[in-house]
Write a protein that holds these residues in place. Structure first.
Motif, PDB file in Angstrom:
ATOM      1  N   ALA A 193       0.841  -1.197   0.000  1.00  0.00           N
ATOM      2  CA  ALA A 193       0.000   0.000   0.000  1.00  0.00           C
ATOM      3  C   ALA A 193       0.873   1.243   0.000  1.00  0.00           C
ATOM      4  CB  ALA A 193      -0.924  -0.001   1.227  1.00  0.00           C
ATOM      5  N   GLY A 194       0.285   2.355  -0.424  1.00  0.00           N
ATOM      6  CA  GLY A 194       0.983   3.629  -0.394  1.00  0.00           C
ATOM      7  C   GLY A 194       2.230   3.630  -1.260  1.00  0.00           C
ATOM      8  N   PRO A 195       3.296   4.272  -0.786  1.00  0.00           N
ATOM      9  CA  PRO A 195       4.529   4.380  -1.567  1.00  0.00           C
ATOM     10  C   PRO A 195       5.108   3.025  -1.977  1.00  0.00           C
ATOM     11  CG  PRO A 195       4.579   5.935   0.246  1.00  0.00           C
ATOM     12  CD  PRO A 195       3.360   5.091   0.452  1.00  0.00           C
ATOM     13  N   ASP A 196       5.019   2.030  -1.081  1.00  0.00           N
ATOM     14  CA  ASP A 196       5.554   0.708  -1.424  1.00  0.00           C
ATOM     15  C   ASP A 196       4.837   0.123  -2.637  1.00  0.00           C
ATOM     16  OD1 ASP A 196       7.379   0.761   0.619  1.00  0.00           O
ATOM     17  OD2 ASP A 196       6.188  -0.462   1.999  1.00  0.00           O
ATOM     18  N   ALA A 197       3.522   0.305  -2.698  1.00  0.00           N
ATOM     19  CA  ALA A 197       2.747  -0.212  -3.827  1.00  0.00           C
ATOM     20  C   ALA A 197       3.119   0.511  -5.115  1.00  0.00           C
ATOM     21  CB  ALA A 197       1.250  -0.075  -3.555  1.00  0.00           C
ATOM     22  N   VAL A 198       3.293   1.832  -5.036  1.00  0.00           N
ATOM     23  CA  VAL A 198       3.658   2.609  -6.225  1.00  0.00           C
ATOM     24  C   VAL A 198       5.020   2.159  -6.745  1.00  0.00           C
ATOM     25  CG1 VAL A 198       4.158   4.899  -7.146  1.00  0.00           C
ATOM     26  CG2 VAL A 198       2.280   4.600  -5.531  1.00  0.00           C
ATOM     27  N   HIS A 199       5.995   2.034  -5.850  1.00  0.00           N
ATOM     28  CA  HIS A 199       7.341   1.627  -6.277  1.00  0.00           C
ATOM     29  C   HIS A 199       7.336   0.216  -6.860  1.00  0.00           C
ATOM     30  CE1 HIS A 199      10.228   4.799  -5.350  1.00  0.00           C
ATOM     31  NE2 HIS A 199       9.432   5.144  -4.344  1.00  0.00           N
ATOM     32  N   ALA A 200       6.617  -0.703  -6.228  1.00  0.00           N
ATOM     33  CA  ALA A 200       6.566  -2.076  -6.738  1.00  0.00           C
ATOM     34  C   ALA A 200       5.918  -2.117  -8.113  1.00  0.00           C
ATOM     35  CB  ALA A 200       5.813  -2.969  -5.756  1.00  0.00           C
ATOM     36  N   PHE A 201       4.813  -1.394  -8.257  1.00  0.00           N
ATOM     37  CA  PHE A 201       4.113  -1.334  -9.538  1.00  0.00           C
ATOM     38  C   PHE A 201       5.017  -0.725 -10.609  1.00  0.00           C
ATOM     39  CE2 PHE A 201       1.417   0.398 -12.792  1.00  0.00           C
ATOM     40  CZ  PHE A 201       0.325  -0.454 -12.864  1.00  0.00           C
ATOM     41  N   ALA A 202       5.654   0.402 -10.276  1.00  0.00           N
ATOM     42  CA  ALA A 202       6.491   1.109 -11.243  1.00  0.00           C
ATOM     43  C   ALA A 202       7.702   0.288 -11.648  1.00  0.00           C
ATOM     44  CB  ALA A 202       6.931   2.452 -10.659  1.00  0.00           C
ATOM     45  N   ASP A 203       8.318  -0.404 -10.699  1.00  0.00           N
ATOM     46  CA  ASP A 203       9.478  -1.242 -11.027  1.00  0.00           C
ATOM     47  C   ASP A 203       9.082  -2.388 -11.948  1.00  0.00           C
ATOM     48  OD1 ASP A 203      11.201   0.321  -9.555  1.00  0.00           O
ATOM     49  OD2 ASP A 203      11.230  -1.011  -7.802  1.00  0.00           O
ATOM     50  N   ALA A 204       7.930  -3.004 -11.674  1.00  0.00           N
ATOM     51  CA  ALA A 204       7.463  -4.106 -12.519  1.00  0.00           C
ATOM     52  C   ALA A 204       7.127  -3.608 -13.916  1.00  0.00           C
ATOM     53  CB  ALA A 204       6.245  -4.777 -11.877  1.00  0.00           C
ATOM     54  N   TYR A 205       6.510  -2.447 -13.995  1.00  0.00           N
ATOM     55  CA  TYR A 205       6.142  -1.849 -15.281  1.00  0.00           C
ATOM     56  C   TYR A 205       7.392  -1.609 -16.122  1.00  0.00           C
ATOM     57  CZ  TYR A 205       3.849   1.503 -18.482  1.00  0.00           C
ATOM     58  OH  TYR A 205       3.349   2.150 -19.588  1.00  0.00           O
ATOM     59  N   ARG A 206       8.383  -0.969 -15.536  1.00  0.00           N
ATOM     60  CA  ARG A 206       9.612  -0.647 -16.270  1.00  0.00           C
ATOM     61  C   ARG A 206      10.349  -1.917 -16.690  1.00  0.00           C
ATOM     62  NH1 ARG A 206      14.961   1.175 -13.376  1.00  0.00           N
ATOM     63  NH2 ARG A 206      16.347   1.507 -15.165  1.00  0.00           N
ATOM     64  N   ARG A 207      10.438  -2.882 -15.785  1.00  0.00           N
ATOM     65  CA  ARG A 207      11.144  -4.131 -16.086  1.00  0.00           C
ATOM     66  C   ARG A 207      10.469  -4.866 -17.244  1.00  0.00           C
ATOM     67  NH1 ARG A 207      11.285  -5.651 -11.313  1.00  0.00           N
ATOM     68  NH2 ARG A 207       9.310  -6.799 -11.270  1.00  0.00           N
ATOM     69  N   TRP A 208       9.128  -4.941 -17.212  1.00  0.00           N
ATOM     70  CA  TRP A 208       8.411  -5.651 -18.270  1.00  0.00           C
ATOM     71  C   TRP A 208       8.574  -4.922 -19.604  1.00  0.00           C
ATOM     72  CZ3 TRP A 208       4.572  -5.246 -21.889  1.00  0.00           C
ATOM     73  CH2 TRP A 208       4.047  -6.453 -22.381  1.00  0.00           C
ATOM     74  N   ALA A 209       8.485  -3.593 -19.568  1.00  0.00           N
ATOM     75  CA  ALA A 209       8.644  -2.809 -20.799  1.00  0.00           C
ATOM     76  C   ALA A 209      10.041  -3.002 -21.389  1.00  0.00           C
ATOM     77  CB  ALA A 209       8.391  -1.331 -20.520  1.00  0.00           C
ATOM     78  N   ARG A 210      11.028  -3.080 -20.534  1.00  0.00           N
ATOM     79  CA  ARG A 210      12.412  -3.252 -21.000  1.00  0.00           C
ATOM     80  C   ARG A 210      12.636  -4.659 -21.552  1.00  0.00           C
ATOM     81  NH1 ARG A 210      15.916  -1.554 -16.327  1.00  0.00           N
ATOM     82  NH2 ARG A 210      15.177  -3.529 -15.522  1.00  0.00           N
ATOM     83  N   ASP A 211      12.029  -5.651 -20.917  1.00  0.00           N
ATOM     84  CA  ASP A 211      12.218  -7.045 -21.336  1.00  0.00           C
ATOM     85  C   ASP A 211      11.396  -7.408 -22.565  1.00  0.00           C
ATOM     86  OD1 ASP A 211      13.925  -7.354 -19.197  1.00  0.00           O
ATOM     87  OD2 ASP A 211      12.477  -8.407 -17.932  1.00  0.00           O
ATOM     88  N   HIS A 212      10.332  -6.668 -22.819  1.00  0.00           N
ATOM     89  CA  HIS A 212       9.409  -6.997 -23.923  1.00  0.00           C
ATOM     90  C   HIS A 212       9.105  -5.747 -24.751  1.00  0.00           C
ATOM     91  CE1 HIS A 212       8.792 -10.881 -22.017  1.00  0.00           C
ATOM     92  NE2 HIS A 212       8.518 -10.253 -20.885  1.00  0.00           N
ATOM     93  N   PRO A 213      10.093  -5.208 -25.443  1.00  0.00           N
ATOM     94  CA  PRO A 213       9.888  -3.926 -26.140  1.00  0.00           C
ATOM     95  C   PRO A 213       8.805  -3.959 -27.214  1.00  0.00           C
ATOM     96  CG  PRO A 213      11.967  -4.947 -26.796  1.00  0.00           C
ATOM     97  CD  PRO A 213      11.457  -5.724 -25.620  1.00  0.00           C
ATOM     98  N   GLY A 214       8.725  -5.053 -27.974  1.00  0.00           N
ATOM     99  CA  GLY A 214       7.696  -5.135 -29.005  1.00  0.00           C
ATOM    100  C   GLY A 214       6.311  -5.244 -28.415  1.00  0.00           C
ATOM    101  N   ARG A 215       6.183  -6.100 -27.418  1.00  0.00           N
ATOM    102  CA  ARG A 215       4.901  -6.245 -26.744  1.00  0.00           C
ATOM    103  C   ARG A 215       4.497  -4.951 -26.038  1.00  0.00           C
ATOM    104  NH1 ARG A 215       5.333 -12.424 -24.494  1.00  0.00           N
ATOM    105  NH2 ARG A 215       7.418 -12.277 -25.362  1.00  0.00           N
TER     106      ARG A 215
END
Length: 198
Positions: free
Chosen positions: A82-104
């Motif tokens: 929740a709160g900042p921890d949730a934002v950071h976890a979400f944002a880190d996962a988003y960036r990692r997935w975008a970096r690992d799957h550029p076409g997708r």
């Protein structure tokens, strides 16, 4: 290195779309063609049209898959937080997935066509976790929409610049990303009704 060919008998719509998603990550979503995919699968191009009716149908299928994958990945990262921890976890996962799957990732940005209710539903589901994250700051309705758009825009902008090799200064990129998310968290806190009048 050339990959092993998929047996012709193993082809189906889901298999073709999954292979197309993998290929899009390699060559870029906009560079994906039926001819390239047919070559990857070891079949003649006309054979693919038995499973997907057109290149646009293939792109739509990849977009649906990508939206589901990205939404699930980010939601799993934020669950139980929740709160900042949730934002950071979400944002880190988003960036990692975008970096690992550029076409997708590029495919996931594709807006649903008018009248495409399945794509509209999947698109809505893919951002549900983002709204849950901002709700943790007491933001709802229009405030939640504004906050979700701000977060998504910032994450997308950073991920896009990073994938384009735009960060050349001698500063750790991870630190810069976390500084961006910290700034957004401060904004979410400031906009929260819980902080009003304090």
């Amino acid at each position: 290195m050339r990959r092993a060919l998929v047996p012709r008998a193993g082809l189906g719509p889901a298999t073709v779309i999954a292979a197309g998603a993998d290929l899009a990550d390699e060559v870029g979503f906009d560079a994906l063609t039926m001819g390239l995919l047919a070559e990857r699968l070891g079949v003649r191009t006309p054979s693919l049209y038995r499973h997907v009716e057109s290149l646009d149908a293939l792109r739509r299928g990849i977009a649906l898959q990508a939206k589901r994958e990205l939404g699930d990945e980010a939601a799993r990262a934020a669950v139980g937080r929740a709160g900042p921890d949730a934002v950071h976890a979400f944002a880190d996962a988003y960036r990692r997935w975008a970096r690992d799957h550029p076409g997708r990732y590029t495919a996931s940005l594709r807006a649903p066509a008018a009248g495409d209710e399945e794509d509209r539903r999947v698109s809505d589901e893919s951002v549900r976790a983002l709204f849950a994250v901002v709700a943790g700051f007491g933001l709802h309705d229009d405030d939640a929409v504004d906050a979700a758009r701000a977060l998504r825009s910032a994450m997308h902008g950073f991920a896009s610049l990073e994938s384009a090799g735009a960060f050349g200064l001698p500063r750790d990129v991870d630190r810069s990303y976390h500084a961006l998310i910290d700034t957004l968290v401060s904004g979410l806190r400031a906009g929260s009704p819980r902080s009003a009048g304090t």
